[in-house]
Scaffold this motif. Structure first.
Motif, PDB file in Angstrom:
ATOM      1  N   VAL A 166       0.839  -1.201   0.000  1.00  0.00           N
ATOM      2  CA  VAL A 166       0.000   0.000   0.000  1.00  0.00           C
ATOM      3  C   VAL A 166       0.872   1.247   0.000  1.00  0.00           C
ATOM      4  O   VAL A 166       1.839   1.342   0.765  1.00  0.00           O
ATOM      5  CB  VAL A 166      -0.931   0.031   1.239  1.00  0.00           C
ATOM      6  N   ASN A 167       0.501   2.202  -0.835  1.00  0.00           N
ATOM      7  CA  ASN A 167       1.079   3.536  -0.802  1.00  0.00           C
ATOM      8  C   ASN A 167      -0.081   4.521  -0.745  1.00  0.00           C
ATOM      9  O   ASN A 167      -0.894   4.592  -1.662  1.00  0.00           O
ATOM     10  CB  ASN A 167       1.939   3.810  -2.033  1.00  0.00           C
ATOM     11  N   ALA A 168      -0.172   5.238   0.362  1.00  0.00           N
ATOM     12  CA  ALA A 168      -1.170   6.297   0.514  1.00  0.00           C
ATOM     13  C   ALA A 168      -0.407   7.612   0.407  1.00  0.00           C
ATOM     14  O   ALA A 168       0.467   7.888   1.224  1.00  0.00           O
ATOM     15  CB  ALA A 168      -1.873   6.188   1.859  1.00  0.00           C
ATOM     16  N   ALA A 169      -0.726   8.391  -0.629  1.00  0.00           N
ATOM     17  CA  ALA A 169       0.085   9.585  -0.856  1.00  0.00           C
ATOM     18  C   ALA A 169      -0.626  10.601  -1.737  1.00  0.00           C
ATOM     19  O   ALA A 169      -1.474  10.253  -2.547  1.00  0.00           O
ATOM     20  CB  ALA A 169       1.406   9.185  -1.516  1.00  0.00           C
ATOM     21  N   ALA A 170      -0.223  11.843  -1.584  1.00  0.00           N
ATOM     22  CA  ALA A 170      -0.722  12.917  -2.433  1.00  0.00           C
ATOM     23  C   ALA A 170      -0.160  12.756  -3.838  1.00  0.00           C
ATOM     24  O   ALA A 170       0.896  12.158  -4.043  1.00  0.00           O
ATOM     25  CB  ALA A 170      -0.305  14.268  -1.853  1.00  0.00           C
TER      26      ALA A 170
END
Length: 171
Positions: free
Chosen positions: A40-44
């Protein structure tokens, strides 16, 4: 997703990327394989939303699941991971210490094998803690830090992890 398999072969991208939204992901007995090693990558991302407000929030629940890979997030994004029903996960969470928050919930039957120093806002593992030892986190000599001010349940205590390593408050 329940049963079956989920494979992502791109060696440079995460299996799940959450941006400018909240992602609810539930995996139940799914064979997962991700070439990049990033689950998972949660990013702007400036392509979507208003800059500075377009991070992602992830809620991933794993049931009867085997996972291998990392969870990463930027400063305006959050990770919430729950492992239940004999799930096991090998990896690191928020190793870059950037996420706005990162939490992990483990039930007594689930395990985490740590592969790099990690940073949590809070850990919920009431059945896995015995005295000052955590039975279901295999530390491999790594340190998992937590935010004592935002995780009152751990009482600011340093805990020993199975296989070496510690869970301790971030000073």
């Amino acid at each position: 997703m329940q049963g079956g398999s989920l494979t992502y072969t791109d060696a440079n991208s995460p299996l799940f990327y959450v941006n400018n939204s909240t992602g609810y992901i539930t995996l139940d007995d799914v064979a997962v394989n991700v070439a990049s090693g990033i689950l998972v990558n949660a990013a702007a991302n400036d392509r979507w939303g208003t800059s500075g407000q377009n991070g992602g929030t992830v809620y991933l629940t794993a049931t009867n699941q085997t996972l291998s890979g990392h969870f990463i997030a930027d400063a305006i994004s959050a990770i919430n991971l729950e492992l239940t029903d004999s799930s096991s996960w090998t990896g690191a969470i928020n190793a870059n210490q950037e996420a706005s928050s990162s939490s992990l919930t483990l039930d007594a039957s689930s395990t985490w094998t740590v592969t790099a120093d990690s940073y949590l806002t809070c850990l919920s593992d009431p059945e896995g803690i015995s005295g000052t030892t955590i039975q279901n986190i295999i530390g491999n000599g790594h340190t998992v830090y937590y935010d004592a001010a935002n995780c009152k349940a751990l009482n600011g205590v340093t805990y020993t992890l199975v296989g070496g390593g510690e869970l301790k408050p971030l000073q």
